[in-house]
Each structure stands twice: as C-alpha cells, then as structure tokens.
Design a protein around this motif. Structure first.
Motif, PDB file in Angstrom:
ATOM      1  N   GLN A 170      48.132  38.342  36.160  1.00  0.00           N
ATOM      2  CA  GLN A 170      49.452  38.492  35.550  1.00  0.00           C
ATOM      3  C   GLN A 170      49.504  39.752  34.684  1.00  0.00           C
ATOM      4  OE1 GLN A 170      50.394  35.312  32.825  1.00  0.00           O
ATOM      5  NE2 GLN A 170      52.575  35.747  32.889  1.00  0.00           N
ATOM      6  N   LEU A 171      48.477  39.984  33.892  1.00  0.00           N
ATOM      7  CA  LEU A 171      48.427  41.161  33.026  1.00  0.00           C
ATOM      8  C   LEU A 171      48.350  42.456  33.831  1.00  0.00           C
ATOM      9  CD1 LEU A 171      45.954  39.722  30.361  1.00  0.00           C
ATOM     10  CD2 LEU A 171      48.384  40.258  29.985  1.00  0.00           C
ATOM     11  N   VAL A 172      47.550  42.461  34.887  1.00  0.00           N
ATOM     12  CA  VAL A 172      47.422  43.655  35.735  1.00  0.00           C
ATOM     13  C   VAL A 172      48.737  43.919  36.471  1.00  0.00           C
ATOM     14  CG1 VAL A 172      46.234  44.595  37.766  1.00  0.00           C
ATOM     15  CG2 VAL A 172      44.917  43.482  35.956  1.00  0.00           C
ATOM     16  N   HIS A 173      49.360  42.870  36.970  1.00  0.00           N
ATOM     17  CA  HIS A 173      50.637  42.999  37.679  1.00  0.00           C
ATOM     18  C   HIS A 173      51.710  43.552  36.735  1.00  0.00           C
ATOM     19  CE1 HIS A 173      54.322  41.728  39.774  1.00  0.00           C
ATOM     20  NE2 HIS A 173      53.594  41.810  40.865  1.00  0.00           N
ATOM     21  N   ALA A 174      51.704  43.104  35.475  1.00  0.00           N
ATOM     22  CA  ALA A 174      52.688  43.567  34.489  1.00  0.00           C
ATOM     23  C   ALA A 174      52.543  45.068  34.219  1.00  0.00           C
ATOM     24  CB  ALA A 174      52.534  42.784  33.193  1.00  0.00           C
ATOM     25  N   LYS A 175      51.351  45.612  34.472  1.00  0.00           N
ATOM     26  CA  LYS A 175      51.124  47.055  34.303  1.00  0.00           C
ATOM     27  C   LYS A 175      51.521  47.848  35.551  1.00  0.00           C
ATOM     28  CE  LYS A 175      49.334  47.106  30.164  1.00  0.00           C
ATOM     29  NZ  LYS A 175      49.961  47.798  29.067  1.00  0.00           N
ATOM     30  N   GLY A 176      52.071  47.150  36.553  1.00  0.00           N
ATOM     31  CA  GLY A 176      52.587  47.819  37.740  1.00  0.00           C
ATOM     32  C   GLY A 176      51.625  47.957  38.899  1.00  0.00           C
ATOM     33  N   LEU A 177      50.435  47.401  38.781  1.00  0.00           N
ATOM     34  CA  LEU A 177      49.473  47.509  39.881  1.00  0.00           C
ATOM     35  C   LEU A 177      49.657  46.358  40.863  1.00  0.00           C
ATOM     36  CD1 LEU A 177      46.164  48.564  38.111  1.00  0.00           C
ATOM     37  CD2 LEU A 177      47.913  50.005  39.142  1.00  0.00           C
ATOM     38  N   ARG A 178      49.474  46.646  42.122  1.00  0.00           N
ATOM     39  CA  ARG A 178      49.562  45.636  43.173  1.00  0.00           C
ATOM     40  C   ARG A 178      48.209  45.535  43.862  1.00  0.00           C
ATOM     41  NH1 ARG A 178      52.854  45.126  40.035  1.00  0.00           N
ATOM     42  NH2 ARG A 178      55.102  45.142  40.301  1.00  0.00           N
ATOM     43  N   TYR A 179      47.895  44.358  44.358  1.00  0.00           N
ATOM     44  CA  TYR A 179      46.564  44.084  44.867  1.00  0.00           C
ATOM     45  C   TYR A 179      46.625  42.904  45.824  1.00  0.00           C
ATOM     46  CZ  TYR A 179      47.604  41.097  40.970  1.00  0.00           C
ATOM     47  OH  TYR A 179      48.251  40.248  40.126  1.00  0.00           O
ATOM     48  N   ARG A 180      45.538  42.686  46.516  1.00  0.00           N
ATOM     49  CA  ARG A 180      45.378  41.510  47.364  1.00  0.00           C
ATOM     50  C   ARG A 180      44.621  40.452  46.559  1.00  0.00           C
ATOM     51  NH1 ARG A 180      48.700  41.954  51.516  1.00  0.00           N
ATOM     52  NH2 ARG A 180      48.603  44.010  52.417  1.00  0.00           N
TER      53      ARG A 180
ATOM     54  N   ILE B 138      35.853  44.097  52.742  1.00  0.00           N
ATOM     55  CA  ILE B 138      35.433  44.595  54.051  1.00  0.00           C
ATOM     56  C   ILE B 138      35.692  43.458  55.035  1.00  0.00           C
ATOM     57  CG2 ILE B 138      33.501  45.476  55.413  1.00  0.00           C
ATOM     58  CD1 ILE B 138      32.205  46.315  52.734  1.00  0.00           C
ATOM     59  N   PRO B 139      36.580  43.669  56.005  1.00  0.00           N
ATOM     60  CA  PRO B 139      36.964  42.561  56.896  1.00  0.00           C
ATOM     61  C   PRO B 139      35.798  41.833  57.572  1.00  0.00           C
ATOM     62  CG  PRO B 139      38.404  44.435  57.223  1.00  0.00           C
ATOM     63  CD  PRO B 139      37.316  44.892  56.287  1.00  0.00           C
ATOM     64  N   ASP B 140      34.738  42.553  57.920  1.00  0.00           N
ATOM     65  CA  ASP B 140      33.614  41.919  58.622  1.00  0.00           C
ATOM     66  C   ASP B 140      32.652  41.190  57.676  1.00  0.00           C
ATOM     67  OD1 ASP B 140      34.649  42.899  60.971  1.00  0.00           O
ATOM     68  OD2 ASP B 140      33.336  44.652  61.023  1.00  0.00           O
ATOM     69  N   LEU B 141      32.797  41.406  56.383  1.00  0.00           N
ATOM     70  CA  LEU B 141      31.922  40.775  55.404  1.00  0.00           C
ATOM     71  C   LEU B 141      32.552  39.458  54.960  1.00  0.00           C
ATOM     72  CD1 LEU B 141      29.372  41.071  53.628  1.00  0.00           C
ATOM     73  CD2 LEU B 141      30.814  42.210  51.940  1.00  0.00           C
ATOM     74  N   ARG B 142      31.848  38.355  55.131  1.00  0.00           N
ATOM     75  CA  ARG B 142      32.401  37.037  54.788  1.00  0.00           C
ATOM     76  C   ARG B 142      32.264  36.750  53.301  1.00  0.00           C
ATOM     77  NH1 ARG B 142      30.356  32.287  58.003  1.00  0.00           N
ATOM     78  NH2 ARG B 142      31.929  31.366  56.668  1.00  0.00           N
ATOM     79  N   ARG B 143      32.830  37.627  52.506  1.00  0.00           N
ATOM     80  CA  ARG B 143      32.858  37.461  51.057  1.00  0.00           C
ATOM     81  C   ARG B 143      34.251  37.849  50.594  1.00  0.00           C
ATOM     82  NH1 ARG B 143      27.159  38.561  49.994  1.00  0.00           N
ATOM     83  NH2 ARG B 143      26.178  37.503  51.729  1.00  0.00           N
ATOM     84  N   THR B 144      34.804  37.089  49.667  1.00  0.00           N
ATOM     85  CA  THR B 144      36.127  37.429  49.155  1.00  0.00           C
ATOM     86  C   THR B 144      36.035  37.781  47.674  1.00  0.00           C
ATOM     87  OG1 THR B 144      36.630  35.127  48.620  1.00  0.00           O
ATOM     88  CG2 THR B 144      37.342  35.923  50.780  1.00  0.00           C
ATOM     89  N   ALA B 145      36.813  38.774  47.297  1.00  0.00           N
ATOM     90  CA  ALA B 145      36.929  39.165  45.895  1.00  0.00           C
ATOM     91  C   ALA B 145      38.194  38.521  45.341  1.00  0.00           C
ATOM     92  CB  ALA B 145      37.003  40.684  45.778  1.00  0.00           C
ATOM     93  N   ASP B 146      38.243  38.346  44.046  1.00  0.00           N
ATOM     94  CA  ASP B 146      39.411  37.733  43.420  1.00  0.00           C
ATOM     95  C   ASP B 146      40.618  38.667  43.474  1.00  0.00           C
ATOM     96  OD1 ASP B 146      38.085  35.309  42.694  1.00  0.00           O
ATOM     97  OD2 ASP B 146      37.051  36.451  41.142  1.00  0.00           O
ATOM     98  N   MET B 147      40.365  39.967  43.329  1.00  0.00           N
ATOM     99  CA  MET B 147      41.427  40.976  43.431  1.00  0.00           C
ATOM    100  C   MET B 147      40.855  42.158  44.213  1.00  0.00           C
ATOM    101  SD  MET B 147      42.697  40.905  39.456  1.00  0.00           S
ATOM    102  CE  MET B 147      44.019  42.068  39.632  1.00  0.00           C
ATOM    103  N   VAL B 148      41.637  42.661  45.162  1.00  0.00           N
ATOM    104  CA  VAL B 148      41.182  43.783  45.978  1.00  0.00           C
ATOM    105  C   VAL B 148      42.236  44.888  45.955  1.00  0.00           C
ATOM    106  CG1 VAL B 148      40.555  44.519  48.317  1.00  0.00           C
ATOM    107  CG2 VAL B 148      39.823  42.277  47.473  1.00  0.00           C
TER     108      VAL B 148
ATOM    109  N   ALA C 162      36.945  46.289  44.027  1.00  0.00           N
ATOM    110  CA  ALA C 162      36.893  44.837  44.205  1.00  0.00           C
ATOM    111  C   ALA C 162      36.596  44.198  42.855  1.00  0.00           C
ATOM    112  CB  ALA C 162      35.813  44.461  45.208  1.00  0.00           C
ATOM    113  N   VAL C 163      37.408  43.211  42.474  1.00  0.00           N
ATOM    114  CA  VAL C 163      37.266  42.557  41.172  1.00  0.00           C
ATOM    115  C   VAL C 163      36.869  41.100  41.379  1.00  0.00           C
ATOM    116  CG1 VAL C 163      38.455  41.909  39.042  1.00  0.00           C
ATOM    117  CG2 VAL C 163      39.039  44.068  40.188  1.00  0.00           C
ATOM    118  N   PHE C 164      35.860  40.681  40.614  1.00  0.00           N
ATOM    119  CA  PHE C 164      35.401  39.296  40.637  1.00  0.00           C
ATOM    120  C   PHE C 164      35.470  38.746  39.222  1.00  0.00           C
ATOM    121  CE2 PHE C 164      33.344  41.476  44.102  1.00  0.00           C
ATOM    122  CZ  PHE C 164      33.377  40.582  45.153  1.00  0.00           C
TER     123      PHE C 164
END
Length: 146
Positions: free
Chosen positions: A33-43, A49-59, A66-68
C-alpha cells in the motif's frame, strides 16, 4: 493425537497451521500500500524468472528488483525465531530448509541480474517502503542513461 499421516502434532495444531497465510500477510499488504501510494506499480506474488519455481512478494520486472517480506518464524529471524517445543525436530528442519532455499533464491536471482531486497515482518513498513521506492527509482534512472 495427530491425524493419521499428518505432520501436525494434533488436530488443533493442524488447523492452526493451515490457517497461516503464505501471501497477502498484513506486513506485505501494508508495504504494498505504501509503495503503491508513491506511484510505483509491481506484480504481486510473481515469479521473477518464469522458469524458476519461486515467487517474490513484489516484482518490478523492468528494473529487475524482487522483494521478499519474510516471516520471523518461517524464515528463522535471528531476533525472533523460537524453536517449537512440540515436534521440534520437524519444524526446526523445516525452517532450516526455508533459510537454505532463501539463500539459493537470492543467488539464482543475483546471477540472473536481479536485485533482491529482503525484509523481516517486524521491520517498520515505512522504512521498507522507502527503501523499495528509492531502489526502484534509482535503477529506473540508471537504466535510462544513454
């Protein structure tokens, strides 16, 4: 008595563990919410990396950030992790495996040109958001130089 074939020490413990969120935790939502309020968009909860079976909280794909946001218990926070008294062998090994996987993920992403930012759930959300915004903004500026 534990349910048949269960990793849980009791039916009540099993229900408790199943209720724990793996994404959209309160610290994650607040930082987003705080990052979005600063105008940044993310996944959210995406594979950097699509082939890597690991997900980050924000990409942030364009700038490869990549943010965890790691939970103190599940990722073995040096300040707050307390080994469980029940079924401690299983849970201690589980947390140790998570920590190893975190280090491996960091290395794989770094080798692929990504910057990994990790925060503990107990860190102030405002501080985390400021660091994310500053890092993404800096990398955007650096990638636009001729």
């Amino acid at each position: 008595m534990a349910p048949e074939g269960s990793w849980a020490s009791s039916a009540a413990r099993r229900r408790n563990m199943q209720a724990i969120r793996s994404r959209d935790t309160k610290p994650e939502r607040l930082i987003r919410q705080l990052v979005h309020a600063k105008g940044l968009r993310y996944r959210v909860s995406a594979r950097p990396i699509p082939d890597l079976r690991r997900t980050a909280d924000m990409v942030f794909r364009p700038v490869k950030v990549a943010v965890f946001i790691d939970g103190c218990y599940w990722h073995g926070c040096p300040e707050h992790y307390v080994a469980p008294r029940t079924n401690s062998g299983y849970w201690s090994e589980k947390v140790l495996t998570n920590m190893r996987r975190d280090r491996e993920t960091d290395q794989l992403l770094t080798n692929a040109g990504w910057l990994v930012l990790r925060f503990w759930e107990h860190e102030p959300s405002e501080m985390c958001a400021q660091r994310i915004v500053a890092t993404v903004t800096e990398r955007r500026a650096g990638s636009q130089k001729p």
